[in-house]
Write a protein that holds these residues in place. Structure first.
Motif, short mmCIF file in Angstrom:
data_model
loop_
_atom_site.label_atom_id
_atom_site.label_comp_id
_atom_site.label_asym_id
_atom_site.label_seq_id
_atom_site.Cartn_x
_atom_site.Cartn_y
_atom_site.Cartn_z
N CYS A 23 0.85 -1.19 0.00
CA CYS A 23 0.00 0.00 0.00
C CYS A 23 0.89 1.24 0.00
CB CYS A 23 -0.95 0.02 1.20
SG CYS A 23 -0.13 0.23 2.79
N ARG A 24 0.28 2.37 -0.24
CA ARG A 24 1.02 3.63 -0.20
C ARG A 24 1.42 3.92 1.24
NH1 ARG A 24 -2.84 7.72 -1.72
NH2 ARG A 24 -1.11 9.13 -1.27
N LEU A 25 2.59 4.52 1.43
CA LEU A 25 3.07 4.85 2.77
C LEU A 25 2.08 5.76 3.48
CD1 LEU A 25 5.21 4.81 4.96
CD2 LEU A 25 6.41 6.63 3.73
N ARG A 26 1.52 6.73 2.76
CA ARG A 26 0.56 7.66 3.36
C ARG A 26 -0.68 6.91 3.85
NH1 ARG A 26 0.19 12.82 3.68
NH2 ARG A 26 -1.78 13.90 3.82
N THR A 27 -1.14 5.92 3.11
CA THR A 27 -2.30 5.13 3.50
C THR A 27 -2.00 4.35 4.78
OG1 THR A 27 -2.98 4.93 1.19
CG2 THR A 27 -3.89 3.32 2.74
N PHE A 28 -0.82 3.73 4.82
CA PHE A 28 -0.43 2.97 6.00
C PHE A 28 -0.29 3.89 7.22
CE2 PHE A 28 2.88 1.21 8.79
CZ PHE A 28 2.26 0.03 9.14
N ALA A 29 0.37 5.02 7.04
CA ALA A 29 0.57 5.96 8.15
C ALA A 29 -0.78 6.47 8.66
CB ALA A 29 1.44 7.13 7.71
N GLY A 30 -1.71 6.73 7.77
CA GLY A 30 -3.05 7.17 8.17
C GLY A 30 -3.77 6.10 8.98
N ALA A 31 -3.60 4.84 8.59
CA ALA A 31 -4.22 3.74 9.33
C ALA A 31 -3.61 3.61 10.72
CB ALA A 31 -4.07 2.43 8.55
N VAL A 32 -2.29 3.83 10.83
CA VAL A 32 -1.63 3.77 12.13
C VAL A 32 -2.15 4.88 13.04
CG1 VAL A 32 0.59 4.04 13.32
CG2 VAL A 32 0.44 2.61 11.28
N VAL A 33 -2.29 6.10 12.50
CA VAL A 33 -2.82 7.22 13.28
C VAL A 33 -4.25 6.92 13.73
CG1 VAL A 33 -3.57 9.64 13.14
CG2 VAL A 33 -1.31 8.99 12.31
N SER A 34 -5.07 6.44 12.83
CA SER A 34 -6.46 6.12 13.18
C SER A 34 -6.53 5.08 14.29
CB SER A 34 -7.23 5.63 11.96
OG SER A 34 -7.38 6.65 11.02
N ALA A 35 -5.73 4.04 14.18
CA ALA A 35 -5.73 2.99 15.19
C ALA A 35 -5.24 3.53 16.53
CB ALA A 35 -4.85 1.82 14.74
N GLY A 36 -4.21 4.36 16.50
CA GLY A 36 -3.70 4.97 17.73
C GLY A 36 -4.74 5.84 18.40
N GLN A 37 -5.45 6.62 17.62
CA GLN A 37 -6.50 7.48 18.17
C GLN A 37 -7.64 6.66 18.77
OE1 GLN A 37 -7.05 9.87 14.59
NE2 GLN A 37 -6.11 11.61 15.62
N ARG A 38 -8.00 5.56 18.11
CA ARG A 38 -9.05 4.69 18.65
C ARG A 38 -8.61 4.05 19.96
NH1 ARG A 38 -9.52 3.17 13.33
NH2 ARG A 38 -8.50 1.16 13.72
N ALA A 58 2.27 8.67 22.79
CA ALA A 58 1.63 9.93 22.40
C ALA A 58 2.52 10.79 21.51
CB ALA A 58 1.20 10.71 23.64
N SER A 59 3.79 10.90 21.85
CA SER A 59 4.69 11.75 21.07
C SER A 59 4.90 11.21 19.66
CB SER A 59 6.02 11.92 21.81
OG SER A 59 6.89 12.74 21.06
N PRO A 60 5.21 9.92 19.49
CA PRO A 60 5.33 9.41 18.11
C PRO A 60 4.04 9.53 17.32
CG PRO A 60 6.37 7.90 19.65
CD PRO A 60 5.63 8.92 20.47
N LEU A 61 2.91 9.35 17.97
CA LEU A 61 1.63 9.49 17.27
C LEU A 61 1.44 10.93 16.81
CD1 LEU A 61 -1.02 8.16 16.32
CD2 LEU A 61 -2.00 8.79 18.54
N ALA A 62 1.75 11.89 17.67
CA ALA A 62 1.64 13.30 17.30
C ALA A 62 2.60 13.65 16.16
CB ALA A 62 1.92 14.18 18.51
N GLN A 63 3.79 13.10 16.18
CA GLN A 63 4.77 13.35 15.11
C GLN A 63 4.27 12.78 13.79
OE1 GLN A 63 8.24 11.53 16.80
NE2 GLN A 63 8.89 13.41 17.82
N LEU A 64 3.67 11.61 13.83
CA LEU A 64 3.15 11.01 12.61
C LEU A 64 1.98 11.82 12.07
CD1 LEU A 64 3.35 8.71 10.59
CD2 LEU A 64 1.94 7.32 12.12
N LYS A 65 1.09 12.28 12.95
CA LYS A 65 -0.03 13.12 12.52
C LYS A 65 0.48 14.40 11.87
CE LYS A 65 -3.44 13.66 15.46
NZ LYS A 65 -4.19 13.80 16.75
N GLN A 66 1.50 15.00 12.46
CA GLN A 66 2.06 16.24 11.92
C GLN A 66 2.70 15.97 10.54
OE1 GLN A 66 4.98 18.16 14.37
NE2 GLN A 66 5.11 19.94 13.05
#
Length: 71
Positions: A23-38, A58-66
């Motif tokens: 999959c695209r890196l952006r798609t995977f990163a978005g899925a990781v952020v969504s799962a972390g938020q859930r 929390a910090s790595p999740l915030a960095q990925l979101k940014q």
């Protein structure tokens, strides 16, 4: 890849492939952020720490979101 010791810091050739996908890196990163938020919404930071014996990342999740916002 899964291992008997999930948090081992050394190379472990005994791992077993349990998932493979393209999959695209952006798609995977978005899925990781969504799962972390859930996870955070469901368990909170304290509940996460109790469940997984590690603090919520929390910090790595915030960095990925940014990074996703920047494109």
């Amino acid at each position: 890849v899964t291992y008997d010791d999930t948090f081992a810091r050394e190379d472990d050739p005994t791992g077993c492939l349990s998932f493979d996908a393209d999959c695209r890196l952006r798609t995977f990163a978005g899925a990781v952020v969504s799962a972390g938020q859930r996870l955070l919404a469901t368990h909170g930071e304290d509940g996460y720490a109790e469940q997984w014996d590690h603090p919520f990342p929390a910090s790595p999740l915030a960095q990925l979101k940014q990074a996703l916002r920047k494109g």
